[in-house]
Scaffold this motif. Structure first.
Motif, short mmCIF file in Angstrom:
data_model
loop_
_atom_site.label_atom_id
_atom_site.label_comp_id
_atom_site.label_asym_id
_atom_site.label_seq_id
_atom_site.Cartn_x
_atom_site.Cartn_y
_atom_site.Cartn_z
N ARG A 290 0.84 -1.20 0.00
CA ARG A 290 0.00 0.00 0.00
C ARG A 290 0.87 1.25 0.00
N THR A 291 0.47 2.27 -0.76
CA THR A 291 1.26 3.50 -0.83
C THR A 291 0.53 4.65 -0.15
N THR A 292 1.32 5.52 0.46
CA THR A 292 0.79 6.70 1.14
C THR A 292 1.63 7.91 0.75
N ALA A 293 0.98 8.96 0.25
CA ALA A 293 1.70 10.16 -0.17
C ALA A 293 2.25 10.91 1.02
N LEU A 294 3.44 11.47 0.84
CA LEU A 294 4.05 12.38 1.81
C LEU A 294 4.23 13.74 1.14
N PRO A 295 4.50 14.79 1.88
CA PRO A 295 4.71 16.11 1.26
C PRO A 295 5.83 16.06 0.21
N SER A 296 5.62 16.76 -0.89
CA SER A 296 6.60 16.79 -1.98
C SER A 296 7.84 17.57 -1.58
N MET A 297 8.97 17.22 -2.22
CA MET A 297 10.22 17.93 -1.97
C MET A 297 10.14 19.35 -2.53
N LEU A 298 11.06 20.18 -2.13
CA LEU A 298 11.10 21.56 -2.60
C LEU A 298 11.54 21.64 -4.06
N GLU A 299 12.33 20.65 -4.51
CA GLU A 299 12.83 20.65 -5.88
C GLU A 299 12.56 19.31 -6.55
N LYS A 300 12.37 19.36 -7.89
CA LYS A 300 12.30 18.14 -8.66
C LYS A 300 13.72 17.62 -8.84
N ARG A 301 13.91 16.31 -8.64
CA ARG A 301 15.27 15.76 -8.79
C ARG A 301 15.23 14.27 -9.08
N TYR A 302 16.13 13.84 -9.97
CA TYR A 302 16.35 12.42 -10.25
C TYR A 302 17.85 12.16 -10.25
#
Length: 364
Positions: A290-302
């Motif tokens: 099961r997946t649960t969303a957390l707050p997004s990071m300040l920047e997009k990054r890979y």
């Protein structure tokens, strides 16, 4: 005849009115169905948010986590194969709130993997290198040493994890065979190093995540033989040497960072099937999927790397949506609501490795 004609006209009028009423009823039903669909969507969103709030309420408060579990310093190494300083190594000190350069590695390690085993930090392989380098964490000043053995074949974008006396090597790009590997093997730290095949994955993969949970190793996402991002998740049983499929990720994902927290794998950033850089963060339950969303990071990054120390996740470097390599660092304490910036590293890093250091010693 006149009476019959008048009656026919009345019937036609009544039929016309009935048809109009039927049309109005159909339109009303259509509107009701549309409203029902909208209500269903709203209910689904509400339930999803309630589930997220329920999961977040189970997390410790940020203050509680900081008081109970001390945060350890962080070492980051490698990345950016074209950089002249890519052998450089930095340590972040929470006490001094800054990054400090320490002894550099002997070779460039981009797309390597790392693990800590018997108080030794290992950096394994890389693009164009079979070399394994080690750092004795009990000896100061820190100094990198070339391990007597090396990988049996040239490999990068793989994962290695330490489980008890086993070093598990998972996937990656095999330059000797010019293809992505579908093998899970045990790396024997001997001279010469050998690789014992343990299990074959259903598909080859590289640029994936891997985390241990009890006597299992979860392998998440990555890229297959056609460079396509994967949403599949595998559970490798170390005791049985068997793989089984777990519920998939919410969408295909590659070049993301992962950390293990309690019975969850936290998945951070990465690229989706459209090759878009992401700032998304979510938890994947090791048992249920099961997946649960957390707050997004300040920047997009890979192509970034991450560690968890105490209850604080720290994400470092990577590349943004423009392909620019990043030196920025951000952190999130489980139970909190927002990410915060930490001091930036001395240089940008993409495809680096990072580990937390034992808190028993001062390294800077």
């Amino acid at each position: 005849m006149k009476a019959v004609k008048n009656r026919q006209d009345e019937i036609k009028k009544e039929v016309k009115e009935v048809k109009k009423e039927v049309k109005d009823v159909k339109e009303s039903i259509s509107k009701v169905n549309k409203d029902v669909d909208e209500v269903k969507v709203m209910m689904s969103q509400v339930l999803e948010k309630l589930n997220m709030l329920e999961q977040l309420n189970k997390l410790p408060s940020p203050t509680e986590g900081m008081l109970k579990t001390p945060r350890e310093d962080i070492l980051i190494a490698g990345g950016d194969i074209l950089s002249l300083t890519s052998k450089n190594v930095e340590i972040y000190s929470w006490e001094k709130n800054g990054w400090f350069e320490v002894s550099p590695m002997n070779e460039v390690h981009h797309g390597a993997s790392s693990f800590i085993y018997n108080d030794q930090l290992f950096v394994v392989g890389a693009m164009y290198s079979k070399t394994i380098e080690t750092l004795d964490l009990n000896e100061l000043p820190l100094k990198w040493m070339k391990y007597p053995g090396e990988l049996p074949y040239l490999s990068d974008d793989h994962q290695t994890v330490a489980y008890q006396q086993h070093i598990i090597h998972i996937g990656g790009y095999n330059y000797d065979q010019l293809r992505r590997s579908d093998m899970i093997g045990q790396l024997q730290l001997t001279s010469p190093c050998t690789m014992k095949k343990l299990c074959q994955m259903p598909e080859p993969r590289a640029c994936h995540g891997a985390e241990t949970s009890e006597d299992k190793v979860l392998v998440l996402g990555g890229e297959d033989r056609n460079d396509g991002p994967l949403n599949s998740v595998l559970e490798f049983d170390v005791k049985k040497n068997e793989c089984k499929k777990m519920p998939p990720l919410p969408h295909p994902l590659t070049r993301m960072a992962t950390v293990h927290w309690r019975d969850q794998v936290v998945v951070l950033g990465g690229r989706d099937e459209d090759r878009q850089a992401l700032s998304d963060v979510f938890m994947y339950d090791c048992k249920t999927g099961r997946t649960t969303a957390l707050p997004s990071m300040l920047e997009k990054r890979y192509g970034c790397c991450a560690v968890i120390t105490g209850n604080t996740i720290v994400v470092m470097g990577g590349a943004n949506e423009k392909g620019e390599h990043l030196s920025s660092v951000e952190c999130f304490t489980m139970g909190g609501s927002t990410w915060e910036y930490l001091p930036a590293m001395n240089e940008a890093r993409y495809g680096a490795v990072a580990e937390v250091l034992p808190s028993t010693r001062k390294y800077v």
